[in-house]
Write a protein that holds these residues in place. Sequence first.
Motif, short mmCIF file in Angstrom:
data_model
loop_
_atom_site.label_atom_id
_atom_site.label_comp_id
_atom_site.label_asym_id
_atom_site.label_seq_id
_atom_site.Cartn_x
_atom_site.Cartn_y
_atom_site.Cartn_z
N ILE A 154 8.15 10.75 8.68
CA ILE A 154 7.83 12.16 8.52
C ILE A 154 8.10 12.57 7.07
CG2 ILE A 154 8.23 12.80 10.92
CD1 ILE A 154 10.94 14.00 10.02
N ASP A 155 7.29 13.49 6.55
CA ASP A 155 7.45 14.02 5.21
C ASP A 155 8.21 15.35 5.29
OD1 ASP A 155 5.80 11.96 4.06
OD2 ASP A 155 4.07 13.03 4.88
N VAL A 156 9.20 15.51 4.43
CA VAL A 156 10.10 16.67 4.52
C VAL A 156 9.97 17.56 3.29
CG1 VAL A 156 12.49 17.42 4.78
CG2 VAL A 156 11.72 15.31 5.91
N ARG A 157 9.74 18.85 3.54
CA ARG A 157 9.74 19.88 2.50
C ARG A 157 10.47 21.11 3.02
NH1 ARG A 157 6.54 19.06 -1.86
NH2 ARG A 157 4.90 17.49 -1.72
N ARG A 158 10.73 22.04 2.09
CA ARG A 158 11.42 23.28 2.46
C ARG A 158 10.51 24.48 2.20
NH1 ARG A 158 16.73 24.03 3.47
NH2 ARG A 158 17.47 22.17 2.37
N THR A 159 10.51 25.41 3.13
CA THR A 159 9.75 26.65 2.97
C THR A 159 10.52 27.64 2.10
OG1 THR A 159 10.69 27.62 4.97
CG2 THR A 159 8.64 26.37 5.21
N GLY A 160 9.86 28.74 1.76
CA GLY A 160 10.49 29.74 0.92
C GLY A 160 11.70 30.39 1.54
N ASP A 161 11.78 30.41 2.87
CA ASP A 161 12.96 30.99 3.53
C ASP A 161 13.94 29.91 3.99
OD1 ASP A 161 11.27 30.04 5.49
OD2 ASP A 161 11.38 31.81 6.76
N GLY A 162 13.80 28.70 3.46
CA GLY A 162 14.83 27.69 3.64
C GLY A 162 14.66 26.77 4.84
N ARG A 163 13.56 26.84 5.56
CA ARG A 163 13.38 25.98 6.73
C ARG A 163 12.86 24.61 6.30
NH1 ARG A 163 12.80 29.41 11.18
NH2 ARG A 163 13.42 27.61 12.45
N LEU A 164 13.40 23.56 6.89
CA LEU A 164 12.89 22.22 6.64
C LEU A 164 11.72 21.96 7.57
CD1 LEU A 164 16.06 19.95 6.23
CD2 LEU A 164 14.59 20.91 4.45
N ARG A 200 2.98 28.97 8.82
CA ARG A 200 2.34 28.58 10.08
C ARG A 200 1.01 29.30 10.25
NH1 ARG A 200 5.27 26.26 14.43
NH2 ARG A 200 3.31 26.53 15.55
N GLU A 201 0.96 30.58 9.89
CA GLU A 201 -0.29 31.34 9.99
C GLU A 201 -1.37 30.72 9.11
OE1 GLU A 201 -0.09 35.49 9.14
OE2 GLU A 201 1.66 35.80 10.42
N LEU A 202 -1.00 30.42 7.87
CA LEU A 202 -1.98 29.86 6.94
C LEU A 202 -2.44 28.47 7.38
CD1 LEU A 202 -0.51 30.86 3.46
CD2 LEU A 202 -2.54 31.77 4.58
N ALA A 203 -1.55 27.73 8.01
CA ALA A 203 -1.92 26.39 8.48
C ALA A 203 -2.97 26.45 9.58
CB ALA A 203 -0.67 25.64 8.98
N GLY A 204 -3.04 27.58 10.25
CA GLY A 204 -4.06 27.76 11.28
C GLY A 204 -3.92 26.73 12.39
N GLY A 205 -5.00 25.97 12.62
CA GLY A 205 -4.98 24.96 13.68
C GLY A 205 -4.14 23.76 13.36
N ARG A 206 -3.75 23.61 12.07
CA ARG A 206 -2.91 22.48 11.71
C ARG A 206 -1.46 22.80 12.00
NH1 ARG A 206 -3.72 21.75 5.72
NH2 ARG A 206 -3.88 24.01 5.83
N SER A 207 -0.76 21.85 12.58
CA SER A 207 0.63 22.08 12.94
C SER A 207 1.51 22.02 11.70
CB SER A 207 1.09 21.04 13.95
OG SER A 207 2.45 21.19 14.27
N LEU A 208 2.57 22.80 11.70
CA LEU A 208 3.58 22.75 10.65
C LEU A 208 4.94 22.71 11.35
CD1 LEU A 208 3.74 22.93 7.46
CD2 LEU A 208 4.32 25.32 7.81
N PRO A 209 5.30 21.58 11.95
CA PRO A 209 6.52 21.53 12.76
C PRO A 209 7.77 21.57 11.91
CG PRO A 209 5.51 19.36 12.64
CD PRO A 209 4.56 20.31 11.98
N LEU A 210 8.84 22.05 12.51
CA LEU A 210 10.16 21.96 11.91
C LEU A 210 10.66 20.52 11.99
CD1 LEU A 210 11.73 25.14 13.53
CD2 LEU A 210 11.06 24.89 11.13
N VAL A 211 11.49 20.14 11.04
CA VAL A 211 12.07 18.79 11.07
C VAL A 211 12.89 18.59 12.35
CG1 VAL A 211 13.79 17.30 9.94
CG2 VAL A 211 12.02 18.45 8.58
N THR A 212 13.60 19.62 12.78
CA THR A 212 14.39 19.48 14.00
C THR A 212 13.51 19.18 15.21
OG1 THR A 212 14.34 21.91 14.18
CG2 THR A 212 16.32 20.90 13.24
N GLU A 213 12.31 19.76 15.27
CA GLU A 213 11.39 19.47 16.37
C GLU A 213 10.94 18.01 16.32
OE1 GLU A 213 8.93 23.54 17.17
OE2 GLU A 213 8.55 22.57 15.25
N ALA A 214 10.65 17.54 15.12
CA ALA A 214 10.21 16.15 14.97
C ALA A 214 11.31 15.17 15.37
CB ALA A 214 9.78 15.90 13.53
N LEU A 215 12.53 15.46 14.95
CA LEU A 215 13.63 14.53 15.25
C LEU A 215 13.93 14.48 16.74
CD1 LEU A 215 16.10 15.11 12.27
CD2 LEU A 215 14.22 13.47 12.50
N GLU A 216 13.72 15.58 17.44
CA GLU A 216 13.89 15.56 18.90
C GLU A 216 12.93 14.58 19.55
OE1 GLU A 216 13.55 19.44 20.54
OE2 GLU A 216 15.31 20.23 19.48
#
Length: 230
Positions: A30-40, A62-78
């Motif tokens: 998985i590729d990891v980045r941080r959003t402007g409000d600090g979410r991984l 998430r809104e701008l991503a539209g149909g493309r998913s932008l999951p949180l890292v915590t969701e991916a690790l689960e």
Amino acid sequence: MTAVSAHRRDDAGLSGLRDAVASGAEYAEIDVRRTGDGRLVVHHDAAVEGVPLNRLPYARARELAGGRSLPLVTEALEIMAGRVRGHLDLKEHGCEHETVALGLEAFGPDGFVVTTREVRSIAEIKRAYPRVRAALSVGRSLWEPGVVADFAPLRLIRRSGADMVALNHRLARVGVLRQCARAGFPAMVWTVNAVPLMRRFIGDPRVAVLVTDHPGTALSLRDAGAGLVP
């Protein structure tokens, strides 16, 4: 035996990650980045619809991503924990400590590897978490500054304190893999999608991990003994 890391594309969303985990590959990336409000978040590119991700709050991204998913890292690790080893690719500086802490919780110290092109990120990780495996990623685009240094990366690998090197397959084919092997650095080779290249690398003892969008093909070739030296 060369391990396989299943690479997940952004447009595949969490379903793509579930497919990677179910593929039989030893690792899922998985590729990891941080959003402007600090979410991984799990995202390859630095922008969403042309807007830098690090300027966007998560909800807006998430809104701008539209149909493309932008999951949180915590969701991916689960999804990954207990099913596959983690391949956590840090795309920017500033995500090191939180990502490694999450990786330790999900996989334990021996259950994941962190890759990044940032020398300072590797150095921070190895100082704070010496047991965590980290690989310096080498392979700039031809138009990026500093690309010439990628052909002789040993000084940077040593300076970072990395345990391994993550090489673009083009560099691996022109002698950089040989350099790293002679210096004692195991290699991860990315992103290998063409079958002839998979055959070349999947049984190479210098290649610890082969990263691919097509893990099923790589695993089939490995099971058939492709590239293995008798």
